[in-house]
Structure formats: C-alpha cells, structure tokens
Design a protein around this motif. Structure first.
Motif, PDB file in Angstrom:
ATOM      1  N   ILE A 102      30.063 -17.478  22.300  1.00  0.00           N
ATOM      2  CA  ILE A 102      29.013 -16.582  21.800  1.00  0.00           C
ATOM      3  C   ILE A 102      27.816 -16.595  22.739  1.00  0.00           C
ATOM      4  CG2 ILE A 102      27.390 -16.159  19.923  1.00  0.00           C
ATOM      5  CD1 ILE A 102      29.370 -17.359  17.994  1.00  0.00           C
ATOM      6  N   PRO A 103      27.414 -15.416  23.235  1.00  0.00           N
ATOM      7  CA  PRO A 103      26.164 -15.330  24.011  1.00  0.00           C
ATOM      8  C   PRO A 103      24.964 -15.367  23.060  1.00  0.00           C
ATOM      9  CG  PRO A 103      27.204 -13.168  23.877  1.00  0.00           C
ATOM     10  CD  PRO A 103      28.135 -14.129  23.200  1.00  0.00           C
ATOM     11  N   HIS A 104      24.399 -16.536  22.889  1.00  0.00           N
ATOM     12  CA  HIS A 104      23.288 -16.719  21.961  1.00  0.00           C
ATOM     13  C   HIS A 104      21.982 -16.162  22.534  1.00  0.00           C
ATOM     14  CE1 HIS A 104      25.997 -19.582  20.069  1.00  0.00           C
ATOM     15  NE2 HIS A 104      25.099 -19.920  19.165  1.00  0.00           N
ATOM     16  N   PHE A 105      21.135 -15.668  21.644  1.00  0.00           N
ATOM     17  CA  PHE A 105      19.725 -15.503  21.967  1.00  0.00           C
ATOM     18  C   PHE A 105      18.927 -15.848  20.715  1.00  0.00           C
ATOM     19  CE2 PHE A 105      20.422 -11.325  20.069  1.00  0.00           C
ATOM     20  CZ  PHE A 105      19.234 -11.067  19.393  1.00  0.00           C
ATOM     21  N   SER A 106      17.725 -16.340  20.899  1.00  0.00           N
ATOM     22  CA  SER A 106      16.903 -16.765  19.772  1.00  0.00           C
ATOM     23  C   SER A 106      15.572 -16.028  19.765  1.00  0.00           C
ATOM     24  CB  SER A 106      16.648 -18.278  19.820  1.00  0.00           C
ATOM     25  OG  SER A 106      17.858 -18.990  19.683  1.00  0.00           O
ATOM     26  N   VAL A 162       9.657 -19.101  11.770  1.00  0.00           N
ATOM     27  CA  VAL A 162      11.028 -18.798  11.379  1.00  0.00           C
ATOM     28  C   VAL A 162      11.813 -18.455  12.638  1.00  0.00           C
ATOM     29  CG1 VAL A 162      12.545 -17.251  10.089  1.00  0.00           C
ATOM     30  CG2 VAL A 162      10.382 -17.999   9.077  1.00  0.00           C
ATOM     31  N   SER A 163      12.909 -19.178  12.859  1.00  0.00           N
ATOM     32  CA  SER A 163      13.767 -18.947  14.019  1.00  0.00           C
ATOM     33  C   SER A 163      15.031 -18.223  13.588  1.00  0.00           C
ATOM     34  CB  SER A 163      14.147 -20.281  14.677  1.00  0.00           C
ATOM     35  OG  SER A 163      13.016 -21.016  15.071  1.00  0.00           O
ATOM     36  N   ILE A 164      15.565 -17.405  14.478  1.00  0.00           N
ATOM     37  CA  ILE A 164      16.879 -16.811  14.263  1.00  0.00           C
ATOM     38  C   ILE A 164      17.627 -16.828  15.588  1.00  0.00           C
ATOM     39  CG2 ILE A 164      16.090 -14.439  14.691  1.00  0.00           C
ATOM     40  CD1 ILE A 164      18.152 -13.523  12.591  1.00  0.00           C
ATOM     41  N   SER A 165      18.879 -17.250  15.538  1.00  0.00           N
ATOM     42  CA  SER A 165      19.769 -17.153  16.689  1.00  0.00           C
ATOM     43  C   SER A 165      20.830 -16.119  16.366  1.00  0.00           C
ATOM     44  CB  SER A 165      20.429 -18.498  17.005  1.00  0.00           C
ATOM     45  OG  SER A 165      19.488 -19.439  17.447  1.00  0.00           O
ATOM     46  N   CYS A 166      21.147 -15.256  17.333  1.00  0.00           N
ATOM     47  CA  CYS A 166      22.077 -14.155  17.091  1.00  0.00           C
ATOM     48  C   CYS A 166      23.129 -14.074  18.188  1.00  0.00           C
ATOM     49  CB  CYS A 166      21.327 -12.822  17.017  1.00  0.00           C
ATOM     50  SG  CYS A 166      20.163 -12.699  15.648  1.00  0.00           S
ATOM     51  N   ASP A 167      24.258 -13.468  17.831  1.00  0.00           N
ATOM     52  CA  ASP A 167      25.339 -13.173  18.769  1.00  0.00           C
ATOM     53  C   ASP A 167      24.999 -11.848  19.446  1.00  0.00           C
ATOM     54  OD1 ASP A 167      27.692 -12.435  20.050  1.00  0.00           O
ATOM     55  OD2 ASP A 167      28.994 -13.154  18.439  1.00  0.00           O
ATOM     56  N   ALA A 195      24.849 -14.704  13.109  1.00  0.00           N
ATOM     57  CA  ALA A 195      23.439 -15.095  13.084  1.00  0.00           C
ATOM     58  C   ALA A 195      23.256 -16.346  12.258  1.00  0.00           C
ATOM     59  CB  ALA A 195      22.576 -13.960  12.517  1.00  0.00           C
ATOM     60  N   ILE A 196      22.193 -17.076  12.557  1.00  0.00           N
ATOM     61  CA  ILE A 196      21.801 -18.252  11.791  1.00  0.00           C
ATOM     62  C   ILE A 196      20.274 -18.300  11.765  1.00  0.00           C
ATOM     63  CG2 ILE A 196      21.974 -19.760  13.826  1.00  0.00           C
ATOM     64  CD1 ILE A 196      22.802 -22.015  11.919  1.00  0.00           C
ATOM     65  N   ILE A 197      19.707 -18.586  10.603  1.00  0.00           N
ATOM     66  CA  ILE A 197      18.258 -18.577  10.411  1.00  0.00           C
ATOM     67  C   ILE A 197      17.765 -20.000  10.188  1.00  0.00           C
ATOM     68  CG2 ILE A 197      16.369 -17.724   8.946  1.00  0.00           C
ATOM     69  CD1 ILE A 197      18.213 -15.356   8.242  1.00  0.00           C
ATOM     70  N   TYR A 204      32.329 -11.736  13.160  1.00  0.00           N
ATOM     71  CA  TYR A 204      32.954 -11.072  14.308  1.00  0.00           C
ATOM     72  C   TYR A 204      34.260 -11.763  14.668  1.00  0.00           C
ATOM     73  CZ  TYR A 204      33.445  -9.115  19.043  1.00  0.00           C
ATOM     74  OH  TYR A 204      33.909  -8.490  20.177  1.00  0.00           O
ATOM     75  N   ASP A 205      35.360 -11.037  14.488  1.00  0.00           N
ATOM     76  CA  ASP A 205      36.672 -11.502  14.935  1.00  0.00           C
ATOM     77  C   ASP A 205      36.848 -11.016  16.364  1.00  0.00           C
ATOM     78  OD1 ASP A 205      39.326 -11.986  15.495  1.00  0.00           O
ATOM     79  OD2 ASP A 205      40.072 -11.327  13.544  1.00  0.00           O
ATOM     80  N   ASP A 206      36.488 -11.876  17.330  1.00  0.00           N
ATOM     81  CA  ASP A 206      36.501 -11.427  18.721  1.00  0.00           C
ATOM     82  C   ASP A 206      37.914 -11.236  19.270  1.00  0.00           C
ATOM     83  OD1 ASP A 206      36.981 -14.116  18.665  1.00  0.00           O
ATOM     84  OD2 ASP A 206      35.280 -14.681  19.910  1.00  0.00           O
TER      85      ASP A 206
END
Length: 449
Positions: A239-243, A415-420, A384-386, A294-296
């Motif tokens: 997963i290409p993460h960004f926060s 508040v942080s969020i990381s997303c695909d 995503a994760i919060i 997401y089923d990659d």
C-alpha cells in the motif's frame, strides 16, 4: 511396542498449514491419552492438539515457529499396542476439534510460564476451550488442589506476593532487582516489559543491578507477534501510504462529554472515543471512498454502506482489532458499551473470531500516550485508518464577539489519517478530515437528527 503416528488434523475449512506456537512435550516424555501435545496457530485461531493415545514420545515434527502442513506428521508415540508402525492417527474433522480452538495465540514467555501456584489456570482440564488472547486468561482454581508451601522468610514472602512468571523472576534475580519495587501492568502481573521499564527509568540514577548490564536476548518471533509482523510488512509493502494531520479544538466537545456523563444515570461513562466514532460515522456518507476495502488482486474496490469499525486494542500478546458492527446505527451510550465489551473481550480472551474480522475502517488511539501526531499503518485490505492523538491545553486566540480576539485556554487534539493512495486522493482525505473537524468543534451537530 508399536509406533503411533499422529498427523496434523484438518483444523478448519480452507486451512492448508499451521504454525507450531508451543510444545507441551519433548522427545522422551511419557503422555497419557488426551494430554496436550502442542498448540498450532492458523490464520484465525490457535488449536490445542491432544494425544489420542498413551505412550512415549519418540519424534516431534519441528521447533516452535515451524509451519506444518495439514496431514503431515506432528508426533510419533511409542505405545504398548500391536498397531503397525505405518498406522497413522486418522485426521479428525474440524468440528471434532472445535472446542479446542482458541480465539488467538498465547505468549509463551508470559501465559505459559504463569505461576500455577498463584493463579492456577482453568484451562488445564482435558478437551476444554482455552481462550487466551490477552491478560486475564488465568483463573483461580480449587484451593484444595494447591499444595502447601513451606514457611518463607520475610523477603521470600514479599517476593511470593508479586505476580510474575518464573522467567521474569529468574531474570530479576540475575539482575539483582527486587520485583516488589517494579511497577506492574494493569492486571498486577509483572512482565519483561515492566522490568525493562524499571531498568530504563533507573538507568540515569546510578542504579546498576548486581553490578551487571542487561544481557543480550534472542527472542524468536512466533504466533500472534509473527502474524502482526507479517500483516504490517504486507501492508507497507503493498500500500502506498500517505498521512494527513489536522488540529481540532475539542474544548466544546469535552464540555459536552462532561455534561452527558454528569447526567448519565446507570449508563456507561463516556470517553472521547464514542463521540469521535459518532462524528466519523456522520461524516463518512459524503466520503464513501474512505469506508472501503480494496482487493488489489481482483482490482475491485468495495465501498461499504455500513460502518464496521475496527478498534485497535493493545493486549499483552499484541495488537487486536475487535470490530464494532454497524457503528453508524448506534447512539453514544451503545457505542460506549460496545467499546468496553469488545476491549475487555480482546484482553480476556473471550472475543469470538467473527468479532475480530470484517472491519471496513479502523480507529487506533494511544490515549494519553497519543503524542503530537501519528502516521498509523493501514489495516489491509482497508484503505484508511484514523488516529486521534493526545488532548493538550494551549492558549489560543478566539473571537471575543465584538469583532476582535481574546486569548483563552483551549483543549486541542490532532487527528491523523493514513490512506491508500491507490484509492483515496489527498484532496478527499483532507476534505474528510476538515468535515470531521467541523463536527468535533461544533458537537451539538452530533446530537441533531
């Protein structure tokens, strides 16, 4: 004498192999029928393997951490019978071992080394379920079964009152540390991590246990810790993460929480989490790409209507993620009850397998240890994760109602969020957090229909 081969049985639909997470026997041991041989961990459960025959163990399949295929030899037992050496134990079906399934693995260094004389385990009976994901897995047995101990010296009596595994006690003795001076975990039991914290805290004060430095340790990564390592590595690898992090003024939200708690009656006490979850659930309908999986491999993104919120929970044996089903349909008090119930189930080992899977979005919180900002790792295949961070008080400029500003002490939380990034664009993530921020800073909207 005859040799009886016990093959690893079919312990679940679709399971092709299992990991050895603990041996209860070694070559040369004599076992009775139904004695525990080994604990085997699959993707979903840990299963106790019990001996179908009595005899002497002459061969075992491998070491802790090794993976064994279903149907392969696990143990060879020399028996008194006349069975031929080629005869192998028939592989029982999954339902025949169902009551021996644990929800998650136990930690060999703590749970299996637990002091039986202090807290005998209720799971030592034959053929019984042994749920042991986390602290609280031990129980108090029949005191009539506990052997009488000799009179101890005052120092020995004080050490006996400290709850700790034999391994921790031995290490403390080697280091010259009095366990009575070490602060235990919440359940009152001292573990290696508590001993480490004691040594670190006293490192700058001239404390030198028995004139020695701490010895190097090699700890094999097995069981749940191994699963966590694999899952986190797969998530970061694929997963290409960004926060994205935003500061929220939760002063009014904290006032609302205090007011609700003051008039709650027999309802559970509200923490920040139910309010935050309610705000997330109200925000998600406008941002369906956040509540998705997401089923990659298939190249399919499923946007979910219901919010099955994973709640990252730290236990003695690793990170668990129990799931609040249909969180969007629950009010604040229902959320508070479910949070408490699932957290306790994760820690005491009573959580069911269906309560530990199927989340569509995960919330991870370190509470007062939350720091300034976090960049959490996504719980794959979610996108995503919060992560809420620690609430701090700072002076801020706020409108004075007369066209100017005044300085006021406010409660702030990042508040942080990381997303695909394959599924969620940066603009969408930022827009979602800004909408969430509006609800958190105007909490009366949470109570509106």
């Amino acid at each position: 004498m005859a040799r009886f081969t016990f093959n690893l049985p079919d312990i679940g639909e679709g399971i092709a192999e299992a990991e050895i997470v603990d041996w209860h026997v070694k070559v040369g041991d004599t076992v009775d029928e139904d004695d525990r041989l080994a604990d085997m961990m699959t993707d979903k459960a840990t299963v106790e393997m019990e001996s179908p025959v009595a005899g002497k163990v002459v061969e075992i399949a491998g070491e802790v951490g090794d993976t064994i295929a279903i149907g392969a030899m696990l143990v060879v037992i020399e028996t008194e019978g006349a069975a031929a050496e080629a005869d192998a134990a028939p592989a029982p079906k999954a339902e025949e071992v169902e009551e021996r399934i644990e929800v998650e693995t136990s930690d060999a260094s703590d749970a299996d080394d637990a002091v039986a004389a202090e807290k005998p385990s209720p799971h030592q009976g034959k053929g019984r379920s042994a749920l042991s994901m986390s602290k609280g897995a031990e129980g108090v047995g029949d005191v009539s079964d506990v052997p009488q101990t000799p009179t101890l010296s005052p120092e020995g009596e004080r050490e006996k009152k400290v709850l700790a595994s034999p391994a921790v006690r031995a290490r403390a003795r080697d280091l010259g540390v009095d366990l009575a001076e070490v602060k235990p975990a919440e359940d009152g039991r001292i573990r290696h991590a508590d001993l480490d914290a004691f040594l670190s805290y006293n490192a700058g004060s001239g404390f030198s246990p028995a004139g020695r430095t701490r010895a190097d340790e090699e700890i094999k990564v097995i069981g749940l810790r191994k699963r966590i390592a694999q899952n986190m590595a797969e998530s970061k690898r694929n997963i290409p993460h960004f926060s994205y992090v935003e500061e929220c003024d939760v002063t009014e939200l904290e006032r609302l929480r205090a007011d609700l708690n003051a008039n709650r009656g027999n309802k559970p006490k509200l923490t920040m989490l139910p309010l935050l979850i309610a705000a997330i659930c109200r925000t998600l309908p406008d941002f369906p790409m956040i509540n998705a999986r997401y089923d990659d491999e298939a190249g399919v993104v499923t946007r979910h209507g219901a919010v099955h919120l994973g709640m990252a929970t730290q236990t003695d044996r690793g990170l668990m993620v129990p799931v609040i089903r249909d969180a969007q349909a629950k009010n604040l008090w229902q959320l508070a009850r479910e949070i408490g119930r699932l957290a306790e189930a994760a820690r005491d080992g009573s959580a069911k397998s269906e309560e530990l899977s199927g989340s569509t979005l995960t919330l991870t919180s370190l509470g007062p240890l939350g720091g300034v900002a976090t960049t959490p790792v996504i719980n794959r295949p979610e996108v995503a994760i919060i992560g809420p961070n620690r609430i701090i008080e700072r002076p801020m400029f706020v409108p004075d109602g007369m066209g100017g500003d005044r300085i006021e002490k406010r409660k702030l939380m990042n508040v942080s969020i990381s997303c695909d990034h394959r599924v969620v664009d940066g603009y969408d993530a930022a827009s979602f957090v800004q909408a969430l921020k509006k609800l958190l800073e105007t909490p009366v909207l949470l109570l509106a229909d």
